[in-house]
Design a protein around this motif. Structure first.
Motif, mmCIF file in Angstrom:
data_model
loop_
_atom_site.group_PDB
_atom_site.id
_atom_site.type_symbol
_atom_site.label_atom_id
_atom_site.label_comp_id
_atom_site.label_asym_id
_atom_site.label_seq_id
_atom_site.Cartn_x
_atom_site.Cartn_y
_atom_site.Cartn_z
ATOM 1 N N ASN A 19 22.783 -13.589 3.915
ATOM 2 C CA ASN A 19 21.878 -12.979 2.907
ATOM 3 C C ASN A 19 20.350 -13.215 3.285
ATOM 4 N N ILE A 20 20.297 -13.487 4.652
ATOM 5 C CA ILE A 20 18.676 -13.703 5.018
ATOM 6 C C ILE A 20 18.170 -12.469 5.669
ATOM 7 N N PHE A 21 17.005 -12.030 5.474
ATOM 8 C CA PHE A 21 16.501 -10.854 5.859
ATOM 9 C C PHE A 21 16.009 -10.891 7.107
ATOM 10 N N VAL A 22 16.357 -10.294 7.992
ATOM 11 C CA VAL A 22 15.860 -10.093 9.789
ATOM 12 C C VAL A 22 15.416 -8.865 9.703
ATOM 13 N N MET A 23 14.479 -8.665 10.453
ATOM 14 C CA MET A 23 13.983 -7.264 10.909
ATOM 15 C C MET A 23 14.010 -7.131 12.516
ATOM 16 N N THR A 24 14.486 -5.882 12.974
ATOM 17 C CA THR A 24 14.567 -5.723 14.438
ATOM 18 C C THR A 24 12.859 -5.424 14.877
ATOM 19 N N HIS A 25 12.746 -5.661 16.110
ATOM 20 C CA HIS A 25 11.393 -5.198 16.753
ATOM 21 C C HIS A 25 10.940 -3.904 16.549
ATOM 22 N N HIS A 26 11.966 -2.963 16.699
ATOM 23 C CA HIS A 26 11.533 -1.691 16.420
ATOM 24 C C HIS A 26 11.178 -1.304 15.144
ATOM 25 N N ARG A 27 11.718 -1.787 14.206
ATOM 26 C CA ARG A 27 11.404 -1.529 12.665
ATOM 27 C C ARG A 27 9.998 -2.287 12.293
ATOM 28 N N ALA A 28 9.980 -3.412 12.920
ATOM 29 C CA ALA A 28 8.455 -4.086 12.628
ATOM 30 C C ALA A 28 7.258 -3.071 13.443
ATOM 31 N N THR A 29 7.430 -2.731 14.532
ATOM 32 C CA THR A 29 6.398 -2.197 15.122
ATOM 33 C C THR A 29 6.236 -0.613 14.547
ATOM 34 N N THR A 30 6.938 -0.140 13.737
ATOM 35 C CA THR A 30 6.848 1.087 13.279
ATOM 36 C C THR A 30 6.430 1.059 11.774
ATOM 37 N N GLN A 31 6.136 0.022 11.254
ATOM 38 C CA GLN A 31 6.149 -0.075 9.554
ATOM 39 C C GLN A 31 4.665 0.231 9.369
ATOM 40 N N HIS A 32 4.407 1.236 8.487
ATOM 41 C CA HIS A 32 2.947 1.330 7.882
ATOM 42 C C HIS A 32 2.858 0.353 6.836
ATOM 43 N N ILE A 33 1.563 -0.320 6.814
ATOM 44 C CA ILE A 33 1.382 -1.202 5.671
ATOM 45 C C ILE A 33 0.164 -1.013 5.017
ATOM 46 N N ARG A 34 0.287 -0.960 3.695
ATOM 47 C CA ARG A 34 -0.995 -0.955 2.768
ATOM 48 C C ARG A 34 -0.888 -1.828 1.653
ATOM 49 N N PRO A 35 -1.826 -1.958 0.858
ATOM 50 C CA PRO A 35 -1.690 -2.863 -0.289
ATOM 51 C C PRO A 35 -0.582 -2.171 -1.279
ATOM 52 N N LEU A 36 0.140 -2.932 -2.114
ATOM 53 C CA LEU A 36 1.037 -2.253 -3.062
ATOM 54 C C LEU A 36 0.297 -2.109 -4.204
ATOM 55 N N ARG A 37 0.701 -0.836 -5.012
ATOM 56 C CA ARG A 37 0.193 -0.687 -6.360
ATOM 57 C C ARG A 37 1.206 -1.173 -7.329
ATOM 58 N N ILE A 38 0.695 -2.206 -8.158
ATOM 59 C CA ILE A 38 1.425 -2.651 -9.260
ATOM 60 C C ILE A 38 0.801 -2.656 -10.477
ATOM 61 N N ALA A 39 1.627 -2.276 -11.642
ATOM 62 C CA ALA A 39 0.847 -1.982 -12.840
ATOM 63 C C ALA A 39 1.732 -2.862 -13.846
ATOM 64 N N MET A 40 0.995 -3.233 -14.927
ATOM 65 C CA MET A 40 2.078 -4.108 -15.884
ATOM 66 C C MET A 40 1.638 -3.466 -17.581
ATOM 67 N N LEU A 41 2.699 -3.081 -18.204
ATOM 68 C CA LEU A 41 2.368 -2.700 -19.609
ATOM 69 C C LEU A 41 2.655 -3.996 -20.277
ATOM 70 N N ASN A 42 1.459 -4.773 -20.793
ATOM 71 C CA ASN A 42 1.552 -5.991 -21.424
ATOM 72 C C ASN A 42 1.748 -5.751 -22.904
ATOM 73 N N LEU A 43 3.091 -6.087 -23.495
ATOM 74 C CA LEU A 43 3.224 -5.786 -24.887
ATOM 75 C C LEU A 43 3.276 -7.227 -25.525
ATOM 76 N N MET A 44 2.893 -8.143 -25.037
ATOM 77 C CA MET A 44 2.862 -9.584 -25.709
ATOM 78 C C MET A 44 1.647 -9.592 -26.425
ATOM 79 N N PRO A 45 1.581 -10.320 -27.484
ATOM 80 C CA PRO A 45 0.365 -10.561 -28.266
ATOM 81 C C PRO A 45 -0.561 -11.574 -27.632
ATOM 82 N N THR A 46 -0.193 -12.512 -27.030
ATOM 83 C CA THR A 46 -1.178 -13.290 -26.062
ATOM 84 C C THR A 46 -1.200 -12.780 -24.789
#
Length: 305
Positions: A19-46
């Motif tokens: 269950n260790i993640f490995v990636m082939t060279h082909h997949r690595a060289t064809t990946q497009h990379i950009r920052p991830l957009r993450i949002a959080m709905l904060n329902l906590m009082p503090t």
């Protein structure tokens, strides 16, 4: 992040079986990379405390993240300075036309109430429905997990005889799930709530998979079978002293709370709390970002629709 090796290397098959993640060279060289957009709905009082806790959990990765904070419009926080909310928070109306790689819905101290009695429940329902088409993967935490399971899958919550508070052992039920990569067979996590969900309701639901549970605290990590929704019933993001602060707050209110279990050294509330869940917390959030968001989200977020 993955190890990039040749697919024919003998170690590749061995690592994948572990269950260790490995990636082939082909997949690595064809990946497009950009920052991830993450949002959080904060329902906590503090809210400021929760922001810091969650951002700490998201920071242990080389992936760049653009982070948005969301608050409800139908419920105004009285425990967070107004200028902080105005400066850093948006409402759902501000983001409803946007798309996100990941979305987090936090817990909230309203678990004794029926869902429909919560004043912002209609707004939360609208947001949860919106995540189906505008978010690649949504992580629900504690009451947020109970609310998501109820809305999306009809899973009921049940009132406990007393507050569940402490740090509990959990065991893995599905060893080859990406979310659990690097986990020990038994790991610890904090819980702090008055309600629970039943394991049998999760197990018999055809669209849900239980990944980890506790004999004492019940179901812990649950995922929709398509991986787009994850539900964590505890608070792995908690700081070392969070349960202590909650305990002494309840003491001052005259609620006669039980001492959080498996938390203070020698179970003495005047001794130092023991931090025993930080490594699990780091893995949980890192694995979510990597395997359930980064590795599978579309490069063009508008493709989600």
């Amino acid at each position: 992040m993955p190890i990039i090796i040749e697919n024919s290397l003998p170690a590749c098959a061995v690592l994948e079986s572990e269950n260790i993640f490995v990636m082939t060279h082909h997949r690595a060289t064809t990946q497009h990379i950009r920052p991830l957009r993450i949002a959080m709905l904060n329902l906590m009082p503090t809210k400021i405390v929760t922001e810091t806790q969650i951002l700490r959990c998201l920071s242990n990765t080389p992936i760049q993240i653009e982070f948005d904070l969301i608050q409800t419009a139908t419920h105004k926080s009285t425990n967070t300075p107004e200028d902080h909310l105005l400066k850093f928070y948006q409402t759902f109306d501000d983001i409803r036309d946007q798309y996100y790689d990941g979305f987090i819905i936090t817990g909230a101290p309203v678990e004794k109430m029926e869902f429909e009695e919560v004043d912002y429940w209609p707004e939360l329902v609208e947001i949860m429905e919106w995540t189906k088409t505008h978010v690649h993967s949504t992580l629900h935490i504690c009451w947020g997990a109970q609310a998501g399971l109820y809305y999306h899958y009809g899973i009921q919550k049940h009132l406990l005889d007393k507050k569940l508070s402490g740090v509990y052992k959990h065991h893995i039920m599905r060893h080859h799930e990406s979310l659990l990569r690097g986990f020990d067979d038994v790991f610890k996590a904090p819980h702090s709530r008055y309600t629970t969900i039943y394991s049998e309701d999760i197990i018999r639901h055809p669209d849900l998979t239980m990944l980890a549970e506790s004999y004492e605290a019940g179901p812990y990590i649950i995922t929709a079978k398509n991986g787009r929704q994850l539900f964590v019933t505890g608070h792995s993001e908690y700081d070392k002293d969070t349960l202590a602060r909650e305990y002494f707050r309840d003491v001052q209110r005259g609620l006669n709370p039980s001492v959080p279990e498996n938390y203070f050294e020698h179970d003495d509330p005047h001794s130092e709390p023991l931090l025993s869940w930080r490594s699990h917390s780091t893995l949980l959030f890192t694995n979510w970002l990597n395997y359930y968001v980064y590795q599978s989200t579309p490069f063009e977020l508008t493709d989600l629709g």
